[in-house]
Motif scaffolding. Structure first.
Motif, PDB file in Angstrom:
ATOM      1  N   SER A 115       0.823  -1.218   0.000  1.00  0.00           N
ATOM      2  CA  SER A 115       0.000   0.000   0.000  1.00  0.00           C
ATOM      3  C   SER A 115       0.855   1.265   0.000  1.00  0.00           C
ATOM      4  N   GLU A 116       2.137   1.144   0.369  1.00  0.00           N
ATOM      5  CA  GLU A 116       3.030   2.302   0.404  1.00  0.00           C
ATOM      6  C   GLU A 116       3.606   2.654  -0.964  1.00  0.00           C
ATOM      7  N   VAL A 117       3.377   1.804  -1.968  1.00  0.00           N
ATOM      8  CA  VAL A 117       3.858   2.088  -3.317  1.00  0.00           C
ATOM      9  C   VAL A 117       2.820   2.960  -3.999  1.00  0.00           C
ATOM     10  N   GLY A 118       3.096   4.237  -4.103  1.00  0.00           N
ATOM     11  CA  GLY A 118       2.141   5.177  -4.682  1.00  0.00           C
ATOM     12  C   GLY A 118       1.727   4.787  -6.092  1.00  0.00           C
ATOM     13  N   GLY A 119       0.436   4.647  -6.306  1.00  0.00           N
ATOM     14  CA  GLY A 119      -0.092   4.363  -7.626  1.00  0.00           C
ATOM     15  C   GLY A 119      -0.089   2.903  -8.042  1.00  0.00           C
ATOM     16  N   LEU A 120       0.410   2.002  -7.210  1.00  0.00           N
ATOM     17  CA  LEU A 120       0.489   0.588  -7.593  1.00  0.00           C
ATOM     18  C   LEU A 120      -0.888   0.008  -7.901  1.00  0.00           C
ATOM     19  N   PHE A 121      -1.838   0.183  -6.996  1.00  0.00           N
ATOM     20  CA  PHE A 121      -3.160  -0.411  -7.176  1.00  0.00           C
ATOM     21  C   PHE A 121      -3.950   0.315  -8.264  1.00  0.00           C
ATOM     22  N   GLU A 122      -3.703   1.609  -8.410  1.00  0.00           N
ATOM     23  CA  GLU A 122      -4.339   2.363  -9.482  1.00  0.00           C
ATOM     24  C   GLU A 122      -3.808   1.905 -10.835  1.00  0.00           C
ATOM     25  N   ALA A 123      -2.489   1.681 -10.923  1.00  0.00           N
ATOM     26  CA  ALA A 123      -1.877   1.216 -12.173  1.00  0.00           C
ATOM     27  C   ALA A 123      -2.403  -0.159 -12.565  1.00  0.00           C
ATOM     28  N   ALA A 124      -2.671  -0.992 -11.574  1.00  0.00           N
ATOM     29  CA  ALA A 124      -3.193  -2.334 -11.858  1.00  0.00           C
ATOM     30  C   ALA A 124      -4.588  -2.270 -12.469  1.00  0.00           C
ATOM     31  N   MET A 125      -5.311  -1.188 -12.215  1.00  0.00           N
ATOM     32  CA  MET A 125      -6.667  -1.034 -12.738  1.00  0.00           C
ATOM     33  C   MET A 125      -6.690  -0.456 -14.158  1.00  0.00           C
ATOM     34  N   ARG A 126      -5.604   0.134 -14.603  1.00  0.00           N
ATOM     35  CA  ARG A 126      -5.571   0.731 -15.935  1.00  0.00           C
ATOM     36  C   ARG A 126      -5.663  -0.345 -17.011  1.00  0.00           C
ATOM     37  N   PRO A 127      -6.286  -0.009 -18.139  1.00  0.00           N
ATOM     38  CA  PRO A 127      -6.334  -0.978 -19.241  1.00  0.00           C
ATOM     39  C   PRO A 127      -4.932  -1.275 -19.762  1.00  0.00           C
ATOM     40  N   THR A 128      -4.737  -2.490 -20.269  1.00  0.00           N
ATOM     41  CA  THR A 128      -3.473  -2.852 -20.900  1.00  0.00           C
ATOM     42  C   THR A 128      -3.699  -2.999 -22.393  1.00  0.00           C
ATOM     43  N   ILE A 129      -2.697  -2.612 -23.166  1.00  0.00           N
ATOM     44  CA  ILE A 129      -2.769  -2.698 -24.619  1.00  0.00           C
ATOM     45  C   ILE A 129      -1.687  -3.650 -25.093  1.00  0.00           C
ATOM     46  N   GLU A 130      -2.096  -4.627 -25.880  1.00  0.00           N
ATOM     47  CA  GLU A 130      -1.158  -5.560 -26.491  1.00  0.00           C
ATOM     48  C   GLU A 130      -1.161  -5.295 -27.989  1.00  0.00           C
ATOM     49  N   TYR A 131       0.008  -5.413 -28.612  1.00  0.00           N
ATOM     50  CA  TYR A 131       0.150  -5.162 -30.041  1.00  0.00           C
ATOM     51  C   TYR A 131       0.506  -6.457 -30.756  1.00  0.00           C
ATOM     52  N   PHE A 132      -0.033  -6.620 -31.982  1.00  0.00           N
ATOM     53  CA  PHE A 132       0.195  -7.826 -32.770  1.00  0.00           C
ATOM     54  C   PHE A 132       0.513  -7.446 -34.207  1.00  0.00           C
ATOM     55  N   GLU A 147       8.071  -4.659 -41.326  1.00  0.00           N
ATOM     56  CA  GLU A 147       8.149  -3.364 -40.660  1.00  0.00           C
ATOM     57  C   GLU A 147       6.722  -2.921 -40.355  1.00  0.00           C
ATOM     58  N   ILE A 148       6.439  -2.651 -39.084  1.00  0.00           N
ATOM     59  CA  ILE A 148       5.074  -2.363 -38.654  1.00  0.00           C
ATOM     60  C   ILE A 148       4.974  -0.916 -38.191  1.00  0.00           C
ATOM     61  N   HIS A 149       4.037  -0.203 -38.811  1.00  0.00           N
ATOM     62  CA  HIS A 149       3.749   1.167 -38.393  1.00  0.00           C
ATOM     63  C   HIS A 149       2.387   1.237 -37.710  1.00  0.00           C
ATOM     64  N   ARG A 198       1.525 -12.301 -34.487  1.00  0.00           N
ATOM     65  CA  ARG A 198       2.330 -12.589 -33.295  1.00  0.00           C
ATOM     66  C   ARG A 198       2.514 -11.312 -32.490  1.00  0.00           C
ATOM     67  N   PRO A 199       2.709 -11.426 -31.159  1.00  0.00           N
ATOM     68  CA  PRO A 199       2.910 -10.224 -30.335  1.00  0.00           C
ATOM     69  C   PRO A 199       4.152  -9.444 -30.760  1.00  0.00           C
ATOM     70  N   VAL A 200       4.025  -8.123 -30.738  1.00  0.00           N
ATOM     71  CA  VAL A 200       5.143  -7.222 -31.030  1.00  0.00           C
ATOM     72  C   VAL A 200       5.121  -6.088 -30.016  1.00  0.00           C
ATOM     73  N   HIS A 201       6.202  -5.326 -29.995  1.00  0.00           N
ATOM     74  CA  HIS A 201       6.249  -4.124 -29.167  1.00  0.00           C
ATOM     75  C   HIS A 201       5.449  -3.023 -29.850  1.00  0.00           C
ATOM     76  N   GLU A 202       5.220  -1.950 -29.133  1.00  0.00           N
ATOM     77  CA  GLU A 202       4.469  -0.826 -29.692  1.00  0.00           C
ATOM     78  C   GLU A 202       5.155  -0.290 -30.946  1.00  0.00           C
ATOM     79  N   PRO A 203       4.395  -0.082 -32.032  1.00  0.00           N
ATOM     80  CA  PRO A 203       4.975   0.427 -33.284  1.00  0.00           C
ATOM     81  C   PRO A 203       5.502   1.842 -33.119  1.00  0.00           C
ATOM     82  N   PRO A 204       6.413   2.259 -33.988  1.00  0.00           N
ATOM     83  CA  PRO A 204       6.957   1.504 -35.110  1.00  0.00           C
ATOM     84  C   PRO A 204       7.951   0.451 -34.618  1.00  0.00           C
TER      85      PRO A 204
END
Length: 134
Positions: free
Chosen positions: A49-66, A87-89, A72-78
């Motif tokens: 509970s002492e880690v500021g924003g930890l529980f709030e960050a866990a509630m944020r949506p996650t985005i996966e890129y393919f 090459e993915i844009h 297949r999974p990739v990192h955020e473009p480009p």
């Protein structure tokens, strides 16, 4: 990158090192609660509970890129797909809305923001309907 460790009271060994994303998954799963003892790198143990924003960050949506070619999974473009070399844009995306499992005390408060206010308003409306002089 920071490494996180989780102290288990009933186990001989601590859990870790964990990446920040792994820690967030454990918060979402209810395995890490506000009272869970954790530490970052070589710091002293403290409550999650002492880690500021930890529980709030866990509630944020996650985005996966393919990759649009091989899906297949990739990192955020480009980015260049490590699987097919394209090459993915603009990638395919998957957005996941996150919650914290009910095992966590914080989950109860964050599953539906404003729920306590909604309940209070509802109780006021019910009382007013029952007593027209209010």
């Amino acid at each position: 990158m920071a490494e996180w460790y989780i102290q288990q009271s009933d186990a001989v060994e601590d859990i870790g090192p964990l990446r920040p994303s792994d820690l967030l998954k454990m918060v979402r799963g209810g395995e890490v609660t506000p009272e869970t003892r954790i530490r970052k790198d070589d710091s002293a143990w403290f409550n999650a509970s002492e880690v500021g924003g930890l529980f709030e960050a866990a509630m944020r949506p996650t985005i996966e890129y393919f990759c649009p070619q091989c899906e297949r999974p990739v990192h955020e473009p480009p980015v260049v797909c490590p699987n097919c070399g394209r090459e993915i844009h603009r990638a395919l995306t998957k957005i996941t809305e996150n919650t914290i499992a009910s095992g966590s005390k914080r989950a109860h408060h964050h599953d539906q923001p404003g729920k306590s206010v909604q309940n209070w308003l509802k109780s006021k409306m019910l009382r007013r309907d029952e007593d027209p002089d209010q």
